[in-house]
Scaffold this motif. Structure first.
Motif, PDB file in Angstrom:
ATOM      1  N   GLY A 222     -14.149 -35.399   5.977  1.00  0.00           N
ATOM      2  CA  GLY A 222     -13.990 -36.841   6.135  1.00  0.00           C
ATOM      3  C   GLY A 222     -13.461 -37.241   7.493  1.00  0.00           C
ATOM      4  N   GLY A 223     -13.289 -36.256   8.385  1.00  0.00           N
ATOM      5  CA  GLY A 223     -12.789 -36.533   9.715  1.00  0.00           C
ATOM      6  C   GLY A 223     -11.281 -36.613   9.807  1.00  0.00           C
ATOM      7  N   THR A 224     -10.572 -36.160   8.761  1.00  0.00           N
ATOM      8  CA  THR A 224      -9.103 -36.210   8.744  1.00  0.00           C
ATOM      9  C   THR A 224      -8.518 -34.890   9.218  1.00  0.00           C
ATOM     10  N   THR A 225      -7.585 -34.961  10.153  1.00  0.00           N
ATOM     11  CA  THR A 225      -6.912 -33.769  10.653  1.00  0.00           C
ATOM     12  C   THR A 225      -5.879 -33.289   9.636  1.00  0.00           C
ATOM     13  N   GLN A 226      -5.822 -31.969   9.442  1.00  0.00           N
ATOM     14  CA  GLN A 226      -4.976 -31.367   8.415  1.00  0.00           C
ATOM     15  C   GLN A 226      -3.785 -30.634   9.038  1.00  0.00           C
ATOM     16  N   ASN A 227      -2.733 -30.429   8.223  1.00  0.00           N
ATOM     17  CA  ASN A 227      -1.600 -29.595   8.644  1.00  0.00           C
ATOM     18  C   ASN A 227      -1.536 -28.302   7.838  1.00  0.00           C
ATOM     19  N   MET A 228      -2.583 -27.979   7.111  1.00  0.00           N
ATOM     20  CA  MET A 228      -2.619 -26.818   6.237  1.00  0.00           C
ATOM     21  C   MET A 228      -2.683 -25.521   7.050  1.00  0.00           C
ATOM     22  N   VAL A 229      -1.970 -24.495   6.551  1.00  0.00           N
ATOM     23  CA  VAL A 229      -2.026 -23.157   7.131  1.00  0.00           C
ATOM     24  C   VAL A 229      -2.482 -22.194   6.041  1.00  0.00           C
ATOM     25  N   VAL A 230      -3.524 -21.403   6.325  1.00  0.00           N
ATOM     26  CA  VAL A 230      -4.018 -20.415   5.366  1.00  0.00           C
ATOM     27  C   VAL A 230      -3.984 -19.040   6.029  1.00  0.00           C
ATOM     28  N   SER A 231      -3.900 -17.999   5.217  1.00  0.00           N
ATOM     29  CA  SER A 231      -3.857 -16.638   5.766  1.00  0.00           C
ATOM     30  C   SER A 231      -4.564 -15.678   4.830  1.00  0.00           C
ATOM     31  N   ALA A 232      -5.063 -14.581   5.403  1.00  0.00           N
ATOM     32  CA  ALA A 232      -5.724 -13.527   4.633  1.00  0.00           C
ATOM     33  C   ALA A 232      -5.386 -12.186   5.253  1.00  0.00           C
ATOM     34  N   LYS A 233      -5.121 -11.170   4.409  1.00  0.00           N
ATOM     35  CA  LYS A 233      -4.777  -9.832   4.868  1.00  0.00           C
ATOM     36  C   LYS A 233      -5.988  -9.163   5.504  1.00  0.00           C
ATOM     37  N   ILE A 234      -5.803  -8.553   6.685  1.00  0.00           N
ATOM     38  CA  ILE A 234      -6.877  -7.848   7.375  1.00  0.00           C
ATOM     39  C   ILE A 234      -6.842  -6.379   6.968  1.00  0.00           C
ATOM     40  N   SER A 235      -7.958  -5.870   6.452  1.00  0.00           N
ATOM     41  CA  SER A 235      -8.061  -4.464   6.067  1.00  0.00           C
ATOM     42  C   SER A 235      -8.581  -3.629   7.232  1.00  0.00           C
ATOM     43  N   ALA A 236      -8.393  -2.311   7.143  1.00  0.00           N
ATOM     44  CA  ALA A 236      -8.807  -1.421   8.232  1.00  0.00           C
ATOM     45  C   ALA A 236     -10.311  -1.433   8.450  1.00  0.00           C
ATOM     46  N   ASP A 237     -11.076  -1.724   7.389  1.00  0.00           N
ATOM     47  CA  ASP A 237     -12.538  -1.735   7.521  1.00  0.00           C
ATOM     48  C   ASP A 237     -13.077  -3.100   7.952  1.00  0.00           C
ATOM     49  N   GLY A 238     -12.187  -4.025   8.319  1.00  0.00           N
ATOM     50  CA  GLY A 238     -12.607  -5.327   8.806  1.00  0.00           C
ATOM     51  C   GLY A 238     -12.730  -6.395   7.744  1.00  0.00           C
ATOM     52  N   THR A 239     -12.678  -6.016   6.482  1.00  0.00           N
ATOM     53  CA  THR A 239     -12.758  -7.022   5.421  1.00  0.00           C
ATOM     54  C   THR A 239     -11.438  -7.777   5.318  1.00  0.00           C
ATOM     55  N   LEU A 240     -11.488  -8.916   4.657  1.00  0.00           N
ATOM     56  CA  LEU A 240     -10.304  -9.750   4.462  1.00  0.00           C
ATOM     57  C   LEU A 240      -9.944  -9.822   2.990  1.00  0.00           C
ATOM     58  N   GLY A 241      -8.661  -9.865   2.707  1.00  0.00           N
ATOM     59  CA  GLY A 241      -8.215 -10.140   1.355  1.00  0.00           C
ATOM     60  C   GLY A 241      -8.448 -11.604   1.032  1.00  0.00           C
ATOM     61  N   PRO A 242      -8.103 -12.040  -0.175  1.00  0.00           N
ATOM     62  CA  PRO A 242      -8.279 -13.449  -0.533  1.00  0.00           C
ATOM     63  C   PRO A 242      -7.407 -14.348   0.332  1.00  0.00           C
ATOM     64  N   TRP A 243      -7.925 -15.498   0.690  1.00  0.00           N
ATOM     65  CA  TRP A 243      -7.153 -16.461   1.469  1.00  0.00           C
ATOM     66  C   TRP A 243      -6.088 -17.105   0.588  1.00  0.00           C
ATOM     67  N   GLN A 244      -4.930 -17.349   1.167  1.00  0.00           N
ATOM     68  CA  GLN A 244      -3.837 -17.986   0.441  1.00  0.00           C
ATOM     69  C   GLN A 244      -3.346 -19.195   1.222  1.00  0.00           C
ATOM     70  N   ASN A 245      -2.848 -20.173   0.477  1.00  0.00           N
ATOM     71  CA  ASN A 245      -2.211 -21.327   1.108  1.00  0.00           C
ATOM     72  C   ASN A 245      -0.852 -20.864   1.605  1.00  0.00           C
ATOM     73  N   ALA A 246      -0.729 -20.680   2.931  1.00  0.00           N
ATOM     74  CA  ALA A 246       0.466 -20.048   3.490  1.00  0.00           C
ATOM     75  C   ALA A 246       1.568 -21.043   3.831  1.00  0.00           C
TER      76      ALA A 246
END
Length: 325
Positions: A222-246
């Motif tokens: 909708g064109g609205t700027t957010q203040n949300m921060v999300v994070s995901a664990k980085i694995s050795a094979d390059g895959t990511l864990g599930p994203w979480q609302n950090a």
């Protein structure tokens, strides 16, 4: 993180005003690439380099090379330099287009910062797996892009208009010889908001803290700027864990720079509304061992010298450098 000192304007100026460019460090060289050349309002594919000395001073910027053109028939001259991301692994420089393009380039850098022969890889269809984007051409605009642990990550973005955002994420292995593996999907950011039915964000900033890929801010459908921060664990094979609302930033922010200092993501400049409210400050997000924001602080009792929307920042020898914007 203890930030001390005061911002100052370097007596070494860029050869021309520069916005939407990107900077990386290679040894003691800072390399500024692409962007919008001020005054003429034209895109440039020029690469500039300068030496950063032990006392923190910067030598004269000089041309050191030219970026490759991604697809002049589609994008127009110089557009590959817009909103892209760049990084180094050893003496390998990589670039990922960030303006409606799906191209990645790699090259080897000489000791003077000049590039060698460029090679090209495509990450076409990187956002097509988001079924909420009917008719998507597979291109991307303003995603978060970062290289860590030998992999390049492309997170979110849009297809040229704000209501065509995506939650899609892709990764590719960056080999030591500069070659790339095959792009593969990683966990999408399914927790991002949706204002008018297209879930996702663009214009956020990526960094890696404590083994987590951290994405801060951005703009929704909708064109609205957010203040949300999300994070995901980085694995050795390059895959990511599930994203979480950090957690959340102190203010909404997009088109900002993000650099990692220890366990802190330092967010520099940016805008709360596109070109309407730009920031003169920095914000420090402390990230704990679980990838969560455990503290947020407005940095410095004084502002950075100039307002900066799309800026480039590097950290070298315990100093932060902001270039252009």
């Amino acid at each position: 993180m203890n930030l001390t000192g005061q911002w100052s304007v370097s007596p070494t100026a860029l050869p021309f005003p520069s916005g939407k460019a990107t900077a990386v460090m290679s040894g003691n060289k800072v390399i500024l690439m692409g962007g919008l050349r001020g005054g003429t309002a034209t895109w440039t594919l020029d690469m500039l380099s300068a030496t950063i000395y032990p006392d923190g001073s910067i030598g004269r910027f000089a041309p050191c090379g030219v970026l490759p053109e991604a697809d002049p028939d589609i994008s127009g001259p110089g557009i590959d330099a817009e909103y892209g991301a760049w990084g180094t692994r050893g003496n390998v420089l990589f670039t990922v287009s960030g303006s409606r393009l799906t191209t990645c380039h790699t090259t080897h850098l000489s000791v003077d910062g000049s590039p060698g022969v460029w090679s090209t890889s495509l990450y076409a269809d990187c956002v097509k797996n988001n079924v909420s984007l009917p008719g998507n051409s597979g291109t991307n605009f303003n995603p978060g892009i970062l290289a860590r642990n030998g992999y390049i990550y492309v997170v979110g973005g849009s297809t040229a208009t704000s209501n065509n955002v995506t939650i899609d994420c892709r990764a590719v292995k960056l080999n030591g010889d500069g070659s790339l593996g095959t792009w593969f999907p990683v966990n999408p950011v399914t927790i991002w908001p949706s204002a008018v039915g297209f879930q996702g964000l663009f214009g956020g900033a990526l960094c890696e803290v404590n083994g987590y890929l951290v994405c801060s801010g951005g703009i929704d459908d909708g064109g609205t700027t957010q203040n949300m921060v999300v994070s995901a664990k980085i694995s050795a094979d390059g895959t990511l864990g599930p994203w979480q609302n950090a957690g959340a930033m102190l203010s909404t922010r997009a088109y900002h720079a993000a650099i990692t200092i220890g366990d802190t993501a330092l967010l520099i400049g940016g805008t709360a509304e596109w070109r309407a409210t730009t920031f003169l400050d920095c914000e420090a997000l402390r990230i704990d061992a679980g990838g969560m924001v455990c503290g947020s602080t407005a940095c410095f009792p004084f502002p950075i010298p100039v307002r900066s929307i799309v800026n480039s920042a590097v950290f070298n020898n315990n100093r932060i450098y902001i270039l252009g914007g």
